[in-house]
Design a protein around this motif. Structure first.
Motif, PDB file in Angstrom:
ATOM      1  N   ALA A  34      50.165  12.149  17.485  1.00 47.30           N
ATOM      2  CA  ALA A  34      48.925  11.474  17.096  1.00 47.30           C
ATOM      3  C   ALA A  34      49.092   9.978  17.253  1.00 47.30           C
ATOM      4  CB  ALA A  34      48.557  11.804  15.658  1.00 47.30           C
ATOM      5  N   TYR A  35      48.009   9.326  17.596  1.00 46.99           N
ATOM      6  CA  TYR A  35      47.984   7.857  17.607  1.00 46.99           C
ATOM      7  C   TYR A  35      46.735   7.434  16.858  1.00 46.99           C
ATOM      8  CZ  TYR A  35      44.206   7.789  21.024  1.00 46.99           C
ATOM      9  OH  TYR A  35      43.002   7.944  21.634  1.00 46.99           O
ATOM     10  N   PRO A  36      46.719   6.206  16.295  1.00 50.05           N
ATOM     11  CA  PRO A  36      45.555   5.778  15.520  1.00 50.05           C
ATOM     12  C   PRO A  36      44.428   5.281  16.418  1.00 50.05           C
ATOM     13  CG  PRO A  36      47.291   4.123  15.421  1.00 50.05           C
ATOM     14  CD  PRO A  36      47.796   5.209  16.314  1.00 50.05           C
ATOM     15  N   GLY A  37      43.322   5.990  16.445  1.00 48.75           N
ATOM     16  CA  GLY A  37      42.222   5.625  17.336  1.00 48.75           C
ATOM     17  C   GLY A  37      41.345   4.504  16.802  1.00 48.75           C
ATOM     18  N   LYS A  39      41.607  15.771  16.280  1.00 56.32           N
ATOM     19  CA  LYS A  39      40.677  14.680  16.570  1.00 56.32           C
ATOM     20  C   LYS A  39      40.440  13.764  15.382  1.00 56.32           C
ATOM     21  CE  LYS A  39      36.419  17.520  16.092  1.00 56.32           C
ATOM     22  NZ  LYS A  39      35.968  17.278  14.764  1.00 56.32           N
ATOM     23  N   ALA A  40      40.857  14.181  14.198  1.00 56.93           N
ATOM     24  CA  ALA A  40      40.673  13.324  13.020  1.00 56.93           C
ATOM     25  C   ALA A  40      41.358  11.966  13.210  1.00 56.93           C
ATOM     26  CB  ALA A  40      41.224  14.011  11.779  1.00 56.93           C
ATOM     27  N   TYR A  41      42.475  11.968  13.953  1.00 59.25           N
ATOM     28  CA  TYR A  41      43.228  10.716  14.091  1.00 59.25           C
ATOM     29  C   TYR A  41      42.492   9.660  14.905  1.00 59.25           C
ATOM     30  CZ  TYR A  41      47.044  13.124  11.867  1.00 59.25           C
ATOM     31  OH  TYR A  41      47.797  13.788  10.949  1.00 59.25           O
ATOM     32  N   PHE A  42      41.478  10.071  15.667  1.00 55.89           N
ATOM     33  CA  PHE A  42      40.692   9.068  16.395  1.00 55.89           C
ATOM     34  C   PHE A  42      40.005   8.123  15.422  1.00 55.89           C
ATOM     35  CE2 PHE A  42      40.324  12.518  19.742  1.00 55.89           C
ATOM     36  CZ  PHE A  42      41.278  11.935  20.546  1.00 55.89           C
ATOM     37  N   GLY A  43      39.786   8.582  14.203  1.00 52.19           N
ATOM     38  CA  GLY A  43      39.064   7.761  13.231  1.00 52.19           C
ATOM     39  C   GLY A  43      39.951   7.146  12.170  1.00 52.19           C
ATOM     40  N   LEU A  44      41.254   7.283  12.311  1.00 48.66           N
ATOM     41  CA  LEU A  44      42.155   6.702  11.311  1.00 48.66           C
ATOM     42  C   LEU A  44      42.789   5.425  11.841  1.00 48.66           C
ATOM     43  CD1 LEU A  44      44.040   9.794   9.826  1.00 48.66           C
ATOM     44  CD2 LEU A  44      41.908   8.736   9.092  1.00 48.66           C
ATOM     45  N   ASP A  45      43.123   4.516  10.918  1.00 49.51           N
ATOM     46  CA  ASP A  45      43.793   3.304  11.371  1.00 49.51           C
ATOM     47  C   ASP A  45      45.303   3.529  11.393  1.00 49.51           C
ATOM     48  OD1 ASP A  45      44.792   2.897   8.812  1.00 49.51           O
ATOM     49  OD2 ASP A  45      43.170   1.558   8.222  1.00 49.51           O
ATOM     50  N   HIS A  46      46.043   2.493  11.787  1.00 51.31           N
ATOM     51  CA  HIS A  46      47.485   2.690  11.989  1.00 51.31           C
ATOM     52  C   HIS A  46      48.198   3.011  10.676  1.00 51.31           C
ATOM     53  CE1 HIS A  46      46.748  -1.440  11.061  1.00 51.31           C
ATOM     54  NE2 HIS A  46      48.013  -1.699  10.852  1.00 51.31           N
ATOM     55  N   THR A  47      47.811   2.349   9.585  1.00 52.28           N
ATOM     56  CA  THR A  47      48.489   2.607   8.313  1.00 52.28           C
ATOM     57  C   THR A  47      48.266   4.045   7.868  1.00 52.28           C
ATOM     58  OG1 THR A  47      47.970   0.327   7.777  1.00 52.28           O
ATOM     59  CG2 THR A  47      48.900   1.653   6.029  1.00 52.28           C
ATOM     60  N   GLN A  48      47.012   4.500   7.947  1.00 55.42           N
ATOM     61  CA  GLN A  48      46.699   5.879   7.539  1.00 55.42           C
ATOM     62  C   GLN A  48      47.492   6.884   8.379  1.00 55.42           C
ATOM     63  OE1 GLN A  48      42.503   5.525   8.221  1.00 55.42           O
ATOM     64  NE2 GLN A  48      42.007   5.193   6.072  1.00 55.42           N
ATOM     65  N   THR A  49      47.558   6.615   9.691  1.00 49.48           N
ATOM     66  CA  THR A  49      48.281   7.532  10.571  1.00 49.48           C
ATOM     67  C   THR A  49      49.775   7.508  10.275  1.00 49.48           C
ATOM     68  OG1 THR A  49      46.630   7.024  12.238  1.00 49.48           O
ATOM     69  CG2 THR A  49      48.561   8.220  12.984  1.00 49.48           C
ATOM     70  N   GLN A  50      50.301   6.312  10.012  1.00 47.41           N
ATOM     71  CA  GLN A  50      51.729   6.194   9.747  1.00 47.41           C
ATOM     72  C   GLN A  50      52.104   6.855   8.419  1.00 47.41           C
ATOM     73  OE1 GLN A  50      51.764   2.276  12.488  1.00 47.41           O
ATOM     74  NE2 GLN A  50      52.335   1.940  10.368  1.00 47.41           N
ATOM     75  N   VAL A  51      51.190   6.829   7.472  1.00 52.68           N
ATOM     76  CA  VAL A  51      51.438   7.541   6.213  1.00 52.68           C
ATOM     77  C   VAL A  51      51.482   9.050   6.477  1.00 52.68           C
ATOM     78  CG1 VAL A  51      50.430   8.136   3.989  1.00 52.68           C
ATOM     79  CG2 VAL A  51      50.575   5.739   4.680  1.00 52.68           C
TER      80      VAL A  51
END
Lengths: 469, 301
Positions: free
Chosen positions: A217-220, A277-289
């Motif tokens: 996943a990457y933060p979209g 696809k949820a990660y397209f809407g998350l920022d980097h901090t949320q994704t990294q958590v």
């Protein structure tokens, strides 16, 4: 309704007010010559000709690394060497907002750490003659290794990265390794091994799916550039560093080249098969958590990641870096190749009051105390080689150092269009989200990027850059 | 003459401030729009209408314009309708009691609730709705959807939904203010008119469309213009909420976002000023048009 927009317009208005614009609109470009500071005599101890009594102003971006390192290490060193000189330290998170009016008015600081979301556009600063030539610095004797020139103490690529239009203008101070990050402890517990081929990558994706983990996943929302990097580096792995050099040079057909298409297609397929696809809407901090919670297996990022997430990292998580699996069996670069890049830009103002002092300050940053101390304080490696023996480094930095060793000469070069043509880079981010979400095909991605690159190439208002290595 | 001097004396300072901080930046924006200014030096070259030519050939500009059009039609319509409905319920829908019109039960409480979003800073609203719209099961809406057995919806990542999600936030934030505005307008309508209508047997709906709305027309018109101008903004919410500041694929971009990107991202202050000039004329045209189209004979009571 929105104060922010008003700020923008006010900023525009005030910036304009700061110049006697009514006169300037007709006055033309060479209206305001900057003050030129004369150098003092040079000597062995003072190769750059610093005037010992002249004031030095240093502006530091106070982001993830803070600004304490500058006060305690580099400014302290300067103060020790030149006790008569007054040092003005400015910490800011808004480099652009704070400095833009000062560049217009001609009252510029001497050393600037041009980082953060509001960093100044270097290209336009060069066009206006604001950046000092760093050649004297690179040619001066090093403080860390007195028998060497500064230039010869740095990691490969550091000098090349300082060049704008063939002249060294900006010092990138830190080294970062970019590839895929994973939890070494999780892999150990599950008995998984790091995938080396695309087939193994897919197989692991199936395993992870069964365990309820998203393979990648990457933060979209904030940070689709992590994936844009990933796409470009993967393309370089298939086709060699020439792929990136062509892209940077705005070469014809650079984006429609087969390696780019293959890399984009491979990653889009991974997203389709194993992504969420949820990660397209998350920022980097949320994704990294989420990554730290073992909901995501691989995350594309740089070696600053561990530092950034230090507060949230549980003991069950140990950051480790893995090269991107080989996409084809005939890749130009071996599996071990990773991207090693430099960041944290510092420049010296050409039209400041103390450019010699500014260069000397940078030389002190590259001294043994300056660079080693920086690594100790911020857990970031600097571009100075051979200073980290015996330092307590984090598992991420250790893992990156090992990966660097394994890669040897097979490093993926950095993509410089990111700073050369920010517009193309930003457009690339939107296109990355689009192709990864399946709204466009890999072919359309390549065609769109090529179209934008061609537009920039044809735009005479943008100064062009070229690179050969 | 002495009286004029007195008035002029009072006006001098505010007019001066207005001229320096409002008028002159506008004038300078027009000037900068004709140059290639990069924003980091006093030097610039005059490039004529190049920036405008670039603007008309730029897809992002047209996309922003289309988004403004959607905003302009839907946002004021939704806000005004909701605000009118709520204001009517709060002030007149409770029926006649002791000769005066009253609102529904607990209207004092609702008044506070409606006004609450208005006191929140836009950035706070942005962060709040980031949590509301979060695309996984930790989101407020998606969390509920998942618990009800549904699939999470990409409110801001689906290009068909993103703009509507942002419009909904704008409406949510604006409604409270217009409820208060319309309530004040309704309070100014003489009670005997309602009483007469009530005696003639008008129901609530009839009362609203034949009495309240016509007498409130000027207030609605003012509200409409304010909201229209707000529809030309949207910068803060788009910047905080949308992906890629105006994405996906430019689905939520607005002119102010394009101005910000070009000025502060790409140092194209000249081009950004050209966009600003376009925005200026669009807003002006909209205000003038609305005034003309909605002009009616004034009802004096």
């Amino acid at each position: 309704m929105s104060p922010t927009r008003r700020d923008v317009l006010r900023g525009l208005g005030l910036a304009a007010l700061a110049t006697p614009l009514a006169a300037c609109v007709t006055a033309g470009r060479d209206a305001a010559p900057g003050p030129t500071a004369s150098a003092a005599a040079t000597s062995a101890n003072n190769p750059l000709g610093v005037d010992a009594a002249r004031r030095l102003e240093v502006v530091i971006f106070s982001g993830g690394n803070g600004d304490k390192y500058a006060v305690d290490l580099h400014e302290a060193a300067y103060r020790k060497a030149y006790p008569q000189a007054e040092i003005k330290h400015v910490a800011t998170q808004k480099v652009g907002t704070q400095l833009r009016p000062r560049f217009i008015a001609g009252d510029v600081p001497d050393v600037v750490n041009n980082s953060g979301p509001e960093a100044l556009d270097l290209q336009s600063l060069v066009q206006e003659g604001h950046l000092a030539d760093l050649t004297p610095l690179f040619e001066a004797p090093s403080l860390a290794f007195p028998d060497k020139k500064v230039k010869d103490t740095l990691v490969g690529g550091a000098y090349e990265n300082s060049l704008i239009d063939g002249v060294p203008r900006v010092l990138q101070y830190t080294v970062a390794h970019r590839a895929l990050w994973y939890n070494a402890k999780l892999f150990e517990a599950k008995g998984w091994s790091v995938p080396r081929t695309w087939a193994e990558f897919n197989a692991l994706g199936e395993e992870a799916k069964k365990a309820g983990i998203t393979l990648f996943a990457y933060p979209g929302q904030v940070g689709p550039f992590y994936q844009l990097w990933n796409l470009i580096y993967s393309a370089a792995k298939i086709g060699g560093n020439k792929v990136i050099i062509d892209i940077d040079n705005l070469a014809d057909g650079a984006w429609t080249a087969e390696p780019v298409r293959q890399a984009v297609a491979a990653w889009a397929q991974i997203q389709k098969d194993y992504g969420d696809k949820a990660y397209f809407g998350l920022d980097h901090t949320q994704t990294q958590v989420k990554h730290l919670q073992d909901k995501v297996l691989f995350y594309p990022c740089g070696s600053w990641l561990e530092n950034e997430m230090a507060k949230d990292r549980p003991d069950t998580f140990e950051y480790a870096i893995a090269p991107v699996p080989s996409i084809t069996s005939a890749d130009a670069l071996p599996y071990e190749a990773i991207m090693i890049g430099v960041s944290e830009a510092f420049f010296v103002a050409a039209k400041g009051k103390n450019p010699q002092g500014g260069l000397e300050y940078l030389r002190m940053m590259l001294s043994k105390e300056g660079a080693r101390g920086y690594t100790e304080m911020t857990k970031n490696l600097t571009i100075v080689n051979g200073l980290v023996d015996g330092l307590q480094l984090t598992s991420a930095v250790n893992s990156a150092a090992k990966a660097q060793e394994a890669a040897g000469k097979n490093t993926i070069t950095d993509a410089r269009f990111e700073t050369w043509y920010k517009e193309l880079f930003d457009y690339g981010q939107t296109q990355t989200n689009s192709v990864m979400a399946g709204r466009t095909t890999p072919d359309q991605f390549c065609a769109n990027m090529q179209k934008k690159a061609d537009e920039l190439k044809a735009d005479s208002s943008i100064a062009k850059q070229t690179r050969s290595v | 003459m002495r009286r004029h001097g007195f008035v002029a004396g009072f006006l001098l300072l505010p007019v001066l401030l207005y001229a320096v901080f409002v008028i002159s930046p506008y004038v300078q924006a027009f000037q900068i729009a004709l140059t290639d200014w990069r924003g980091v030096s006093a030097g610039l070259d005059f490039v004529g209408l190049d920036n405008f030519q670039r603007m008309f050939g730029n897809e992002a500009f047209w996309q922003a314009l289309r988004n403004h059009l959607v905003l302009l039609v839907t946002m004021p319509l939704a806000t005004v309708s909701l605000a009118l409905l709520f204001a009517y319920l709060l002030n007149a829908a409770g029926g006649s009691r002791g000769g005066t019109m009253t609102g529904v039960k607990g209207s004092g409480f609702y008044r506070v609730v409606f006004f609450l979003p208005q006191v929140l800073a836009v950035a706070v609203v942005g962060v709040l709705f980031k949590a509301v719209y979060r695309p996984d099961s930790s989101g407020v809406i998606n969390g509920a959807l998942v618990r009800l057995g549904g699939e999470p919806v990409g409110w801001l990542t689906d290009q068909r939904l993103a703009l509507w999600s942002i419009i909904a936030v704008m409406v949510w934030q604006a409604v409270g203010f217009y409820v208060v505005l319309f309530s004040a307008g309704m309070a100014a309508i003489p009670k005997d008119i309602f009483e007469a209508a009530s005696l003639d047997g008008a129901g609530r709906a009839r009362m609203f469309f034949s009495v309240t709305l016509p007498l409130l027309w000027e207030t609605v018109q003012v509200g409409w213009i304010y909201l229209g101008i707000a529809a030309f903004d949207g910068f803060a919410l788009v910047n905080v909420l949308s992906m890629e500041q105006g994405g996906p694929d430019g689905a939520t971009t607005v002119l102010a976002t394009e101005i910000y990107k070009n000025a502060f991202g790409y140092s194209r202050f000249g081009y950004a000023s050209a966009l600003g000039v376009a925005l200026f004329f669009l807003t002006l045209t909209f205000a003038a048009l609305t005034m003309r189209v909605t002009r009616r004979e004034r009802i004096v009571y």
